[in-house]
Design a protein around this motif. Structure first.
Motif, PDB file in Angstrom:
ATOM      1  N   ILE A   8       3.239 -11.850   0.733  1.00 42.13           N
ATOM      2  CA  ILE A   8       3.162 -11.139  -0.538  1.00 42.13           C
ATOM      3  C   ILE A   8       2.245 -11.920  -1.470  1.00 42.13           C
ATOM      4  O   ILE A   8       2.432 -13.110  -1.697  1.00 42.13           O
ATOM      5  N   GLN A  91       4.492   5.033   5.511  1.00 43.80           N
ATOM      6  CA  GLN A  91       3.667   3.901   5.096  1.00 43.80           C
ATOM      7  C   GLN A  91       2.222   4.096   5.540  1.00 43.80           C
ATOM      8  O   GLN A  91       1.948   4.624   6.620  1.00 43.80           O
ATOM      9  N   GLY A 196      -0.914  -2.841  -8.552  1.00 40.36           N
ATOM     10  CA  GLY A 196       0.052  -1.968  -7.901  1.00 40.36           C
ATOM     11  C   GLY A 196       0.262  -0.639  -8.592  1.00 40.36           C
ATOM     12  O   GLY A 196       1.090   0.166  -8.142  1.00 40.36           O
ATOM     13  N   LYS A 205       4.325   4.375  -3.819  1.00 35.80           N
ATOM     14  CA  LYS A 205       4.375   3.001  -4.311  1.00 35.80           C
ATOM     15  C   LYS A 205       3.282   2.194  -3.622  1.00 35.80           C
ATOM     16  O   LYS A 205       2.957   2.429  -2.450  1.00 35.80           O
ATOM     17  N   ASP A 207       2.100  -1.755  -2.679  1.00 35.13           N
ATOM     18  CA  ASP A 207       2.368  -3.191  -2.590  1.00 35.13           C
ATOM     19  C   ASP A 207       1.096  -3.892  -2.157  1.00 35.13           C
ATOM     20  O   ASP A 207       0.520  -3.576  -1.100  1.00 35.13           O
ATOM     21  N   THR A 210       0.462  -7.058   1.268  1.00 34.13           N
ATOM     22  CA  THR A 210       1.655  -7.368   2.062  1.00 34.13           C
ATOM     23  C   THR A 210       1.534  -6.938   3.515  1.00 34.13           C
ATOM     24  O   THR A 210       2.414  -7.235   4.320  1.00 34.13           O
ATOM     25  N   SER A 216      -3.160  -3.625   1.670  1.00 35.74           N
ATOM     26  CA  SER A 216      -2.176  -3.161   0.704  1.00 35.74           C
ATOM     27  C   SER A 216      -1.463  -1.956   1.291  1.00 35.74           C
ATOM     28  O   SER A 216      -2.074  -1.117   1.963  1.00 35.74           O
TER      29      SER A 216
END
Length: 663
Positions: A8, A91, A196, A205, A207, A210, A216
């Protein structure tokens, strides 16, 4: 120091100033974020890990070892693509690792996706939302290579075509007055943009860093992750990913000052008047359907085209009207017939813009004796329009990598080499000004081919536009992009179509003296099509807000309606051309045997008949209506003689002639 893969990235963007991306100067060690937009839809249902994706830079950016010009290509990779199943989240992990740094070739450049925003509401060529980006060419004057150069000094004719003295339209021309309709996309200006952030895309969302390879990860618990084409993105160099914040405690990107990007709020009237519905006699006529009696007894002879080597291709499948055949006058008794004989052609390299795409046979005919005066072959390098009538019984023709001006007898009066593939030519009705645009390749041959394969169409290129006067002297040069809307020119200035909420549209004109005026407001269920025609008219196609039927209108240069009518359900290919000397104009409409929508293909054999009508400019009175069988699926298959006394129409394998009554 770069963050490790899969870790992260904590304060990823702390201290990075987004203002740099919006035109302010960042610190030398802090280049700020890269602004870009996706070039294709990204849907996890149709993506596999490892797939290459592309984005386009929307604002110049300067890093330590990399300069990205607006329009440069970024290359990324889909690291993870997981559709939503049951209660599991969807995702999509994206990494970016190559860019067109300092030129046309791709070079390594690690970038981390930092923020995303929905596509601009004005993504189409004609903005259809409440906001539109302003565009200025002042700082780009004389930018870009071109071979069309010279000095100003031409005269133009007033738009009313009457006895008023001629004025020099080019004398007052300023390149900053020309608006080419390009859209400059920008990441939305918002206060306090943070790492973000996902702006105006619900349920997703982001991130940062990560995923694998500093990717991302976009995720959604309610639906599949989907990013549409033109999604706006911010990226930062991976080398700055773990850089300490210059503003401790800020928790994100520096606040964006309002007003850096010039955004104009369009506030239309609550109920704009529909000006094009106002047709007041005697200056305007409502075009009624042509009766059978009107079509009788007009034919004045014909010329057979098969002996010239022309054979109609009625079974050829096309996606729309093309530019394979054209007829044009080069004098009172000289008619040019240009057509594609469909010979075998030796092809060059795929990206060689001067390779021959087709050969056009041009035959000049004596309309009195029906004899051939001269015949030549033109090597054409694209499938676009190649012939434009000019004043003074001349023609402008695109042959090879040059433009040629032909006069009587098909003698070449002058030629102009082009610096690249021809994008478009637009000419004011009186020939006082013209815009000639050429493409400038933005990519290496390998990148161009890769983009074309991935996107399914030709990638965006840079375009250099030369503004010429009547004597073909260059007044100015500007640069823009290839997916712009070419300008519509009248004798007085440029006409621009602007969209407003509720499917309302506005026709606005910027004169060559930089005066702004509204010509008309109207409502249309489809995007209108606007072209100009001699002597100084606008021809416009719209869709009725009541029933969606195609409507056509002919407007004068002051916006007043000269003619308006409604096309039948199976009428297609509507277009218009005009005549200076006789002050008449002709409109063509083709009737199909079946419904042909803009998205469907068809054959010439699907076309039943073609109707050409000739009108008087003074009051819109219809002087002649003719109908021919076996219409062609091409533009430019009809033409008025220089004095307006004859109409030539290509029908099947014949060119038919019709006398035009003076009254």
């Amino acid at each position: 120091m770069m963050a490790m893969q899969g870790q992260i990235v904590g304060p990823l963007l702390l201290g990075l100033s987004v203002c740099a991306g919006f035109g302010q100067t960042p610190q030398p060690s802090d280049p700020g974020p890269v602004q870009a937009e996706l070039l294709a839809n990204l849907n996890v249902r149709h993506l596999e890990s490892g797939k290459t994706i592309f984005a386009r830079v929307t604002l110049d950016w300067k890093g330590t070892d990399c300069v990205l010009r607006k329009g440069a290509t970024l290359q990324g990779t889909v690291e993870i693509s997981v559709p939503r199943v049951a209660k599991n989240e969807s995702q999509l992990a994206l990494s970016f690792n190559q860019a067109q740094c300092n030129g046309r070739e791709m070079q390594p450049l690690g970038l981390v996706l930092a923020a995303v925003a929905q596509p601009p509401s004005d993504w189409s060529l004609v903005p259809n939302a409440q906001y539109r980006m302003s565009m200025s060419f002042q700082n780009r004057a004389m930018a870009g290579p071109t071979s069309l150069r010279g000095n100003s000094g031409a005269t133009g004719q007033p738009g009313n075509g009457g006895a008023a003295p001629e004025r020099d339209a080019s004398a007052n021309f300023d390149v900053t007055h020309l608006e080419l309709g390009g859209i400059e996309h920008r990441f939305p200006v918002r206060p306090g943009i943070r790492p973000g952030d996902v702006i105006d895309i619900k349920g997703i969302k982001l991130d940062l860093g990560t995923g694998p390879n500093l990717s991302s990860v976009l995720s959604s618990k309610v639906r599949d992750v989907f990013l549409p084409e033109y999604t706006q993105i911010l990226l930062v160099p991976a080398s700055f990913a773990s850089r300490p914040s210059a503003q401790p405690g800020s928790g994100g990107l520096a606040q964006v000052p309002a007003g850096i990007v010039r955004i104009t709020r369009v506030v239309p009237a609550t109920t704009p008047p529909n000006d094009i519905e106002v047709c007041a006699p005697p200056g305007c006529a409502v075009d009624l359907p042509v009766s059978a009696k009107e079509l009788e007894g007009h034919k004045g002879g014909s010329i057979a085209t098969r002996p010239l080597g022309y054979t109609p291709r009625s079974n050829k499948i096309v996606s729309g009207f093309d530019d394979e055949e054209s007829v044009a006058w080069l004098g009172p008794g000289q008619l040019l017939f240009a057509f594609n004989p469909h010979r075998l052609i030796r092809r060059g390299q795929p990206l060689d813009y001067i390779q021959t795409a087709r050969v056009i046979r041009a035959v000049l005919l004596d309309t009195a004796t029906r004899n051939i005066i001269r015949a030549v072959d033109w090597e054409i390098t694209d499938a676009h329009r190649y012939l434009w009538p000019l004043d003074g019984d001349r023609l402008l023709v695109h042959v090879g990598n040059e433009l040629r001006v032909y006069g009587a007898g098909m003698e070449v009066e002058r030629s102009f080499p082009l610096a690249g593939p021809l994008a478009f030519v637009r000419i004011a009705p009186n020939g006082g000004l013209m815009a000639v645009a050429t493409l400038r390749e933005r990519h290496s041959p390998e990148l161009h081919a890769k983009l074309r394969e991935e996107l399914g169409n030709e990638p965006q290129e840079d375009v250099d536009v030369a503004i010429l006067n009547r004597e073909f002297n260059t007044l100015a040069q500007v640069s823009t992009v290839s997916d712009l809307m070419p300008p519509t020119l009248l004798n007085e200035g440029q006409v621009k179509l602007q969209a407003e909420p509720g499917r309302w549209y506005r026709l606005a004109m910027s004169t060559w003296e930089n005066q702004k005026m509204t010509l008309a407001r109207f409502r249309s269920l489809c995007t209108p099509e606007v072209t100009s025609a001699a002597p100084d008219l606008l021809f416009m196609l719209t869709c009725s807000a009541r029933d969606g039927n195609t409507e056509y209108s002919v407007l004068r240069a002051d916006g007043k309606v000269l003619l308006r009518g409604v096309s039948g359900s199976r009428e297609v290919g509507q277009e218009a051309t005009g005549n200076h000397r006789s002050r008449t104009f002709a409109m063509k409409v083709v009737r199909a045997e079946r419904d042909i929508s803009p998205s469907t293909t068809f054959k010439s054999s699907d076309l039943d008949s073609e109707e050409v009508r000739v009108y008087r400019v003074e009051d819109g009175k219809r002087l002649l209506a003719v109908q021919v069988k076996d219409p062609i699926a091409s533009h430019g298959g009809y033409a008025l003689s220089p004095d307006g006394s004859q109409l030539a129409v290509l029908s099947g394998s014949d060119i038919e002639f019709f006398p035009v009554p003076a009254e």
